[in-house]
Design an enzyme around this catalytic site. Sequence first.
Site, short mmCIF file in Angstrom:
data_model
loop_
_atom_site.label_atom_id
_atom_site.label_comp_id
_atom_site.label_asym_id
_atom_site.label_seq_id
_atom_site.Cartn_x
_atom_site.Cartn_y
_atom_site.Cartn_z
N ASP A 52 -0.31 -5.47 -4.32
CA ASP A 52 0.61 -4.65 -3.42
C ASP A 52 -0.28 -4.15 -2.31
OD1 ASP A 52 2.31 -2.81 -2.17
OD2 ASP A 52 3.10 -2.09 -3.93
N HIS A 95 -0.47 3.01 0.94
CA HIS A 95 -1.21 3.64 -0.34
C HIS A 95 -2.99 3.49 0.12
CE1 HIS A 95 2.45 3.10 -2.49
NE2 HIS A 95 2.62 1.91 -2.12
#
Length: 301
Positions: free
Chosen positions: A189, A194
């Site tokens: 991911d 993030h």
Amino acid sequence: MPIDAAGALGAAPRVREIAWDHKDVQLYHLGIGAGRPATDPGELRYTLESRLHVLPSFATVAGGGAPGVIRALSVPGVDVDLAHVLHGGQRLRLHRPVPVRGRATAAARVVAAYDKGTAAVLVLRTEVTDADGPLWTDEAEVYVRGEGGWGGERGPSGRPSPPPAEPADHVAERALREDQALLYRLSGDWNPLHADPEFAARAGFERPVLHGLCSYGATLKTVVDTLLDGDVTRVRAYRTRFAGVVYPGETLRVRMWRPAGAERNGAESGGAGEAGEVRVAVSAVERDDAPVLADTVVQYG
């Protein structure tokens, strides 16, 4: 432009071949916080190849590539800004234990598109099958801000339910590493939300946030270790709703309620041979128990 719900729902399943081995499993387990203390026999079940068991939530990253919440954005009729996308919820059903190494076919399609007026919700279902038959089914619920308004069905309420009023039967705390998101994203991911402070700010966050699926995996590990004696093969299904963000370096407080009717002061729930479900609520300790995961249930056998 609003999402073309008819186009998304009518699109043929996208099929891909996936494969994984022990290195992928070990990396995933490290990414959700396994391996501390490093020599603990319970942790070695997640980190040492000669003793390796696969936590079922590994299914969300098996085979690498983008997670379901991202794959849903490449479906015909869906063309949205990634900064407007939130992961609303995740559901997983195991047909068999996930093997340490495997090769399988994953077929994904949008099975629901809801119009919330100021937002849209897509549900991407992925069916995974190997040579011996079905392995698992997972569903990612994708919330897209600013993409509603086509007059479609509103669907179920997205508002999380409050946790049970009675005190939890078990409470565990799991400290997350400051670099937890950087480690977890190596499983596939690569969303800059993030890792990139500038992208996170554009999305409305003060700093990069932890992947919801990392909290999801860390929570399942906590339940398995606390109530199922570390036996990952007993998990039958696992679902949650993402109720709030986690920042790397924070501590998760995991509250667990035993099945209705279990003796609250008696033997541990989840003993060998039993079947049932555990209700779970997760919060961030450092932010006055701000909700993180809600409507969370682990079914076991």
